[in-house]
Design a protein around this motif. Structure first.
Motif, PDB file in Angstrom:
ATOM      1  N   GLN A 188       0.839  -1.203   0.000  1.00  0.00           N
ATOM      2  CA  GLN A 188       0.000   0.000   0.000  1.00  0.00           C
ATOM      3  C   GLN A 188       0.870   1.247   0.000  1.00  0.00           C
ATOM      4  O   GLN A 188       0.541   2.255  -0.595  1.00  0.00           O
ATOM      5  CB  GLN A 188      -0.910   0.018   1.231  1.00  0.00           C
ATOM      6  CG  GLN A 188      -1.957  -1.062   1.220  1.00  0.00           C
ATOM      7  CD  GLN A 188      -1.648  -2.118   2.247  1.00  0.00           C
ATOM      8  OE1 GLN A 188      -0.479  -2.459   2.452  1.00  0.00           O
ATOM      9  NE2 GLN A 188      -2.673  -2.637   2.879  1.00  0.00           N
TER      10      GLN A 188
ATOM     11  N   ASN B 380       3.261  -6.311   5.134  1.00  0.00           N
ATOM     12  CA  ASN B 380       2.027  -5.774   5.715  1.00  0.00           C
ATOM     13  C   ASN B 380       2.281  -5.189   7.102  1.00  0.00           C
ATOM     14  O   ASN B 380       1.729  -4.150   7.458  1.00  0.00           O
ATOM     15  CB  ASN B 380       0.966  -6.869   5.810  1.00  0.00           C
ATOM     16  CG  ASN B 380       0.349  -7.161   4.460  1.00  0.00           C
ATOM     17  OD1 ASN B 380       0.717  -6.551   3.464  1.00  0.00           O
ATOM     18  ND2 ASN B 380      -0.576  -8.094   4.429  1.00  0.00           N
ATOM     19  N   ASN B 384       1.832  -1.221   8.222  1.00  0.00           N
ATOM     20  CA  ASN B 384       1.108  -0.713   9.395  1.00  0.00           C
ATOM     21  C   ASN B 384       2.005   0.187  10.232  1.00  0.00           C
ATOM     22  O   ASN B 384       1.583   1.261  10.661  1.00  0.00           O
ATOM     23  CB  ASN B 384       0.604  -1.862  10.252  1.00  0.00           C
ATOM     24  CG  ASN B 384      -0.603  -2.528   9.623  1.00  0.00           C
ATOM     25  OD1 ASN B 384      -1.170  -2.016   8.671  1.00  0.00           O
ATOM     26  ND2 ASN B 384      -0.975  -3.679  10.152  1.00  0.00           N
ATOM     27  N   LYS B 387       2.373   3.438   8.690  1.00  0.00           N
ATOM     28  CA  LYS B 387       1.110   4.151   8.655  1.00  0.00           C
ATOM     29  C   LYS B 387       0.787   4.769  10.019  1.00  0.00           C
ATOM     30  O   LYS B 387       0.254   5.856  10.106  1.00  0.00           O
ATOM     31  CB  LYS B 387       0.016   3.159   8.255  1.00  0.00           C
ATOM     32  CG  LYS B 387      -1.188   3.797   7.663  1.00  0.00           C
ATOM     33  CD  LYS B 387      -1.937   2.838   6.735  1.00  0.00           C
ATOM     34  CE  LYS B 387      -2.413   1.588   7.425  1.00  0.00           C
ATOM     35  NZ  LYS B 387      -3.170   0.717   6.522  1.00  0.00           N
ATOM     36  N   GLY B 444      -4.693  -6.346   6.125  1.00  0.00           N
ATOM     37  CA  GLY B 444      -3.248  -6.575   6.269  1.00  0.00           C
ATOM     38  C   GLY B 444      -2.905  -7.597   7.332  1.00  0.00           C
ATOM     39  O   GLY B 444      -2.166  -8.556   7.068  1.00  0.00           O
TER      40      GLY B 444
HETATM   41 MG    MG Z   1      -2.442  -2.760   7.339  1.00  0.00          MG
END
Ligand code: MG
Ligand code: ATP
Lengths: 227, 479, 104
Positions: A188, B380, B384, B387, B444
């Motif tokens: 992402q 993943n 996170n 993020k 995720g």
């Molecule tokens: Mg995630």
């Protein structure tokens, strides 16, 4: 370029054909495996875009296997709704050169098809890549622009090498992830953008003009000034 | 070895026996019971061993008796021969008569005939039929006081055309044979009885043990997936079977759960983004006047669709992993370069955002598994961490092995996940309160967990105070 | 199961009657009578013979021979021919074992 499109869905086929023609290619279209095999075997193409599931008894895998058994090495891009890891592996094993799953972004398809034909064109091992005033020595593993040495990390070197091999073509983020990092998933986070911008710092920033261009909605392109 | 008995009577007896066997054939339905078949097999084995024992006894004892009889006959004949040589025919006749008179064992058989076949001495009423070869052993039936018996005799040819039979009544052997035959018949009866009883016992035991299994599978077949086979706790073959069946059921219900989750996801979670995309298009169709507005609406819808496709692919990926289909692609590999690549890929991003990124690992860590899957799971976790990291935060990627367990830990200094939420964040589409403002679809951690489980490992979430520490615990590869 | 029956039948074969079998003629009442006479004759000879070296030793033997012979005769008369014959034979054997002119 002459491109053979074997795809049974009329809308998808029409859309691809239109897009390819707009990009300046010649497109032949077959809507079933039998006709596709006949065309592929009897005429010369620079690339084949091949759906895996086709009506008419000959599916994409069979078509490709038959073609390869006849010593026909036209590069083939699979375009398929079968998206599992095993499907992809099977497609590449059968002799496919690339595998794109549906739904797809046209820019991605175009970039990959063009990359395929480039790859098939310069077959033999190269020792030196040159784009404009940018030179890459693959043996000594050094890079110069306008005679000036550029220090690159190993990964940056491979990223630049990939872009130079596809100079003048769009390379998408997924192509870079697959080709440079060998990753087959979409993170992402915009990891590729960060690495490309780092590369830009070294390859473009110290010089008067930029060679690495961002192509909106598609990816990047490396090209010599004025090209 | 005793000579084979006469052929004719034997043939007649066999005819009778096979008639019996024909009547003993079992009804087809009973043969279908596994218990009865086992018991029948055992009865047959038992019968065969009894038969083998009887036959062994028979051959052994009969041979011993025969040897004794033969020795006696030879000694007897030798004595008679001496008499013949010293006293001629009259002496021989007299001796035979004497021996018969003093034969307390009541088993001697003599027969002396001249060249015309006339009896000169002995206790047989006539020369037995079938005795033709000189100096040979015979076994023949005789009748004693109207009772049939068996005799073993030797035919001696004497000079002058005389023939002398010397023999013994071997009734003892006939008796032995009768006893063994009786024993055999009784054994057959007992084996049949016990076999039948055993058959029904085995059948009921088997039935009892299989009843629970068939009840459970029938219930499963009828749709109740929660049923499990009970274990007896004895750890026997049936328990092992029950365990295997339970494992299978566990797996089936997990797969069913996966299918249900995917269809739920399609039904509910994809509905929201699809609705959003549709609303935007409809709104644009109704209200957008300028071409630029229309174009913008279409582009947004395109992005929405791309998001939907991405979610869709992630769901299918998780389902694919959970189904365990990827196990066939397992291979041994070194984890360290894989993590090194990830550290390089994400480290650059962290740096870009002003975060500190630390990667630590031993020189090599061998794992047996799917390289791509583990790569994606760690990616993943790093996603996170990036993020949720506050500015100037620190992110660590640590790898270590402890015993046979390989640990991959990603820590950050963000808000972390409250204790109560930790169990839920690995569910598909679950997104914490703190994540409302960050992009993402809540898949995720679900994927990371699926990958861990695919490798028989676990995913643990702990407090990094501040922040979250997410750890993949995977079984390492033995050297 | 069938094979067991077959073998049982085989073991029983010896009992099948054979009509042409030879008859033993020392199981007959005639022979019994003949033996009885023989015993009697020998006992008479022993009684009339000149006294032996030690008549005391022979007396119990003769008594047993006598009782055996009588019992044998009785059995034969009662139709138990083989039992009778065996006793008579024993009597004869007993007599021959201890000869009248004891040479020990
Ligand atoms: Mg995630
Ligand atoms: N490092 C973290 N710090 C704080 N909260 C976290 C962290 N990682 C996960 N979470 C919480 O767990 C939830 C689920 O995480 P998950 O990775 O599954 O989904 P996501 O990141 O929201 O979406 P996606 O990964 O699909 O883009 C998140 O929404 C967030 O609430």
């Amino acid at each position: 370029m002459r491109i053979l499109l074997v795809e049974d869905d009329k809308d998808v086929a029409g859309f691809i054909a239109k897009g390819l023609r707009e990009a300046g290619h010649v497109v032949e279209h077959a809507d079933n495996g039998r006709d596709g095999l006949f065309l592929a075997a009897s005429e010369n193409f620079d690339a084949i875009i091949l759906d895996r599931m086709l009506p008419g008894g000959v599916d994409g895998l069979r078509l490709l296997e038959t073609l390869r058994s006849q010593d026909n090495h036209t590069p083939v891009l699979f375009l398929s709704a079968l998206a599992q890891v095993d499907d992809r592996i099977r497609g590449l094993k059968a002799g496919g050169d690339d595998y794109l799953t549906k739904p797809f972004v046209f820019a991605e398809l175009l970039a990959r098809v063009e990359a395929l034909t480039r790859r098939s064109r310069n077959e033999g091992p190269q020792t030196k890549l040159v784009v404009g005033d940018l030179e890459m020595d693959l043996l000594a593993r050094n890079v110069r622009r306008a005679g000036q040495k550029i220090d690159l990390q190993p990964r940056e070197f491979r990223l630049l090498e990939y872009m130079m091999r596809h100079a003048g073509q769009v390379v998408t983020r997924t192509m870079l992830l697959e080709g440079v990092w060998d990753y087959h998933f979409d993170p992402q986070t915009n990891v590729i953008d960060v690495h490309v911008s780092r590369l830009r710092q070294k390859v473009d920033k110290p010089f008067a003009s930029a060679m690495i261009h961002t192509i909106r909605n598609a990816g990047y392109m490396l090209r010599a000034e004025g090209a | 070895m005793p000579a084979p008995p006469p052929a004719l009577p034997r043939a007649r007896r066999i005819g009778i026996a096979s008639g019996h066997a024909g009547r003993l054939r079992w009804p087809r339905g009973l043969l279908r019971s596994a218990g009865l078949r086992f018991a029948g097999l055992y009865a047959a084995l038992f019968g065969l061993s009894a038969l083998a024992l009887v036959l062994f006894l028979w051959w052994d004892t009969a041979a011993l008796l025969d040897r004794q009889v033969d020795a006696a006959i030879r000694a007897d004949a030798q004595g008679l021969n001496e008499r013949w040589e010293s006293g001629g025919l009259p002496a021989l006749i007299l001796t035979i008569r004497e021996r018969l008179a003093e034969n307390i064992d009541d088993d001697a058989i003599y027969m002396l005939v001249d060249n015309t076949g006339r009896r000169l001495a002995g206790n047989l009423d006539r020369w037995p039929p079938g005795i033709t070869t000189d100096d040979d052993w015979y076994e023949m039936p005789i009748v004693r006081d109207r009772v049939r018996s068996l005799a073993r005799v030797h035919n001696f040819a004497l000079p002058g055309g005389f023939h002398l039979l010397v023999g013994r009544d071997v009734e003892a052997r006939v008796k032995l044979r009768r006893i063994l035959t009786d024993a055999m018949l009784w054994a057959v009866l007992v084996v049949a009885g016990l076999g039948g009883l055993g058959a029904f016992l085995v059948r009921s035991v088997l039935r009892g043990m299989l009843a629970d299994i068939s009840r459970t599978t029938a219930a499963i077949g009828a749709g109740d997936l929660t049923r499990r086979v009970r274990l007896s706790g004895r750890g026997d073959e049936f328990d092992r079977l029950a365990e295997t069946i339970n494992d299978m059921l566990e797996r089936i219900s997990r797969l069913m759960e996966g299918v249900r989750a995917v269809s739920n996801a399609i039904a509910h979670d994809l509905r929201t983004p699809i609705t959003r995309a549709r609303t935007r298009l409809e709104d644009a169709l109704a209200h957008a006047d300028a071409a630029a507005d229309l174009r913008a609406a279409i582009e947004r819808a395109e992005a929405d669709l791309d998001g939907i496709v991405a979610v869709f692919q992630a769901i299918l990926r998780i389902a694919e992993i959970e189904a365990g289909a990827r196990r066939s692609a397992f291979s041994p590999f070194d984890l360290v370069p894989v993590l090194g690549d990830l550290a390089e890929l994400y480290g650059a991003v962290a740096e870009e955002r002003g975060l500190t990124f630390i990667f630590r690992s031993p020189a090599a860590l061998m794992l047996f598994g799917d390289r791509d899957m583990i790569q994606q799971a760690v990616a993943n976790l790093l996603d996170n961490a990036l993020k949720f990291s506050p500015p100037q935060g620190e992110i660590r990627l640590l790898a270590e092995s402890q015993g046979r367990i390989v640990r991959i830990t990603v820590t950050d200094q963000g808000p972390g996940i409250p204790e109560a939420e930790r169990a839920r964040v690995t569910e598909r589409f679950y997104r914490g309160e703190s994540a409302r403002t960050t992009p993402g679809s809540g898949l995720g951690l679900a994927l990371a967990l699926a990958v861990a489980q695919l490798h028989d490992g676990t995913l643990t979430l702990t407090d990094n105070a501040p922040g979250l520490a997410a750890t993949l615990n995977l079984p390492g590869q033995e050297d | 199961m069938g094979s067991i029956l077959l073998v049982a039948a085989w073991l029983a074969i010896g009992d099948a009657p054979a009509d042409d079998a030879a008859q033993v003629i020392t199981d007959t009442p005639d022979y019994c009578a003949q033996l009885r006479a023989e015993v009697q004759e020998e006992m008479d000879v022993a009684a009339t013979a000149k006294p032996a070296a030690n008549p005391e030793a022979r007396a119990p033997m003769l008594a047993e021979v006598d009782s055996l012979a009588k019992e044998g005769g009785r059995l034969c008369a009662a139709g138990k021919v083989r039992g009778g014959i065996i006793r008579l034979r024993r009597a004869l054997t007993l007599m021959h074992e201890s000869p009248p002119h004891g040479g020990e």
